[in-house]
Every structure is written in structure tokens, then in C-alpha cells.
Design a protein around this motif. Sequence first.
Motif: not given
Lengths: 286, 90
Positions: A108-136
Motif C-alpha cells: 500500500g504505502s510503497l507500491y500503490l503510493a509510488y504508482k499513484y503519486m510518483g516515486t519521489s513523493v512516496a519515498r519522502r512520505i515514507f521517510t518522513y513518517n516511518r523512518l524517524f527515531e521512534a519514540d513509540h
Amino acid sequence: MVPTESLLHKTCYFGITELRSLGIYVPQPEIHVIDNFPPPYDTSPVSALTIGPNADTILKGGLYFLRNDVRPYYSSFLLLHELVHYAVADRDRNIARGLEEGIAEVVGSLYLAYKYMGTSVARRIFTYNRLFEADHTLWDLYLDYTRQAASLYLLTGLNGVANVLQGGRGQIKAVEKAYSLGTLPSSPLIPEWDSELTKLVHSLVLGYVPHMVVSPMAKYLSRFVRANLSVRNIIRSAGVEEHLGERALVELAESARVIALSPDLTLVTHSDCELVQPSLRYSTPG
Amino acid sequence: MTEPALNGTAYLFAAFYHIDGQFSHLRKFVHYFHNYLDKTPFDCKSVVNTIGKIRDDLRLTGEVRSDVDAFKYLASEEFEKVSLVLPQVG
């Protein structure tokens, strides 16, 4: 790109169509934007959730979004993730968790998202929202299971993952159990991969280093660091107060491990600051 | 379905999806500036004006004297980059 009702429905139509082309049937969900999730969902840190079509809960079946978190791109990204849950929730009222979350991320978040909004935007959304130093720990678990789903994808292809989804939650849990027993999954199908998804999986899920995070001062100072420069010269070039500069250099040496200092802490003997500059991120104070 | 609550914060989030920010956590970064953005309408011109104010307030005079000063310096660079892509969001 204002996230109105029509935009969310457009994203949903796209996701359903793409999933069906993979052989995954998804019923059309209702989409709801609400102010707060009711108990027992109100303690969850998520911005969207899925209730299966036949669920017997306080919320009727559909996809739910928190009003204050609705925004362009991100809500579409979440919707495409939630659609994967909705596809398997129809047949099994068990909770969504574990490998299912990971598959929802990869499909969903990678395959469908890159096809829907383009690779660059999908990559950044994933980075910003999943690849942070977790506090939870929930987000740590998401990432752990995303790596598990990435393994499933790399071993069995997109058609192999789709085959697991077609089997519903029972099949997903069987694969998760195999992993927990140290057994690698296999597929009856000849694996077929999507080259763009494979790149995203490698660069984000497997190759990214989420913990390369330093204080703002260390990040700022890292731009002035070169091997064989004296600590005093670096601090002077950066225009920072001496004791703060020294502390930041020790952080770069001991926490991030990107430089080495002489025993008397007066000289940078080795530095990879230039090398890691694009991936060396800084925290937000407070 | 009722309409989402859109404001300058939502607009800025969307704009950051078009640049490679160096902060580690987008949500924390944007919320640091929520006092400026929450009351800003969801339109390009309003957000451009608000970001202009933020950049004025982030401007340092003299040495970097604290971690917050270093953050302000780095954040001003992020806002400079994001200013260029704001029209892509609306």
C-alpha cells in the motif's frame, strides 16, 4: 491537490483497481473523516484506521481518518495502506497486526503510493513518517514487520505477496509463524518483481539508516569538519561558542561515530562527515 | 463525509513532501512552528506570507550560541527550500 471527499474517493478507486489487477479483491469501503476515534481506538497514535465491512464494533465498516491529520498526499498514502487491511478484513475479524502491517506498508504505502503519486513523493512520505527515531514502540514494530514483508517480497515477488493476501489473514499469519520459527516462505508461483518497488524496498526498508540523527548543533558543525583540522579551527570557522562546539564534536565522535578525535580532543583525525551529510539528520528541540 | 480541517500546517506538510528535508521527524519539525501556521489559511499566498514571517524570526545575528540557534539556522534553510515548491501544493 486539496484532500476533499472527491480526492480521497479518487485515491480509493485507484487503489481498488490496482489491487484487483493483482488478483486481490477489495470491496468498496465507505470513507469517514471524524474528529476523534471513539474508545477503544482513541488511545492509538495512528491517523487512520480500518474497520472491516462485517465488523461488530462501535464504528461501522469503512476507512476512518482523523480530521486534524487530513492533508494532501499523506491521506492518500494512508488510504492506500488501509485498503490492504480492508482487503483481508472482509474474511476475518481478527485484528490487523504483525506481518499484515508490513505487507500493507510494502504493497500500500510503497507500491500503490509510488504508482499513484510518483516515486519521489512516496519515498519522502515514507521517510518522513516511518523512518524517524521512534519514540513509540508501535512504529518500531511497523518497521520490523515492513522488513519481514520486504523479505517476503524479495523471496516470492509481488505475485507471491498477492497470493498470500488472497489467502486472507489466516495465510498471512501462517507466513508470520514460519518467520518466527526461522523458516523462509516459498511460493508456488514464479516470482515477478516490480523494479521500482524493488528499488524502494532496498533503499528505504533495508538500506536506510533511521538512527543517524544528531543534535542541531552537531549537524550544523558537521559541515565544517574535515580530517586533520584542529578542533579550535573548526569551531572558529563555524562561529559557535567553544564549549558547545566541543560537545557537538564529541557527539559526532561517540554517538554518530562519523569522526575520530585525537586523545587530547584537539584534532579531528578522521572524518566521514562529507560522506554521510545527505543522510545525517537533526532532531527538533523540545 | 464532512470536509477536513485544512490550514497552513496541512499545506506546509504537503509542501515538504516535495523537498528532501534534513530534519529527522517531519511532524515534530512542522509542529515546532504550529503557532504561526495553525491560523494560516490553506492557500499558497497566505502560507508564503507566514513563511516569510517565520524566516524573519529565524534570522540569527551573530554567533550560534545554543542548540536552538543551530536549529534556527538549519530550519531557515529548510524554509528557504520549501518556499520554492509552495505553488506545487495548491
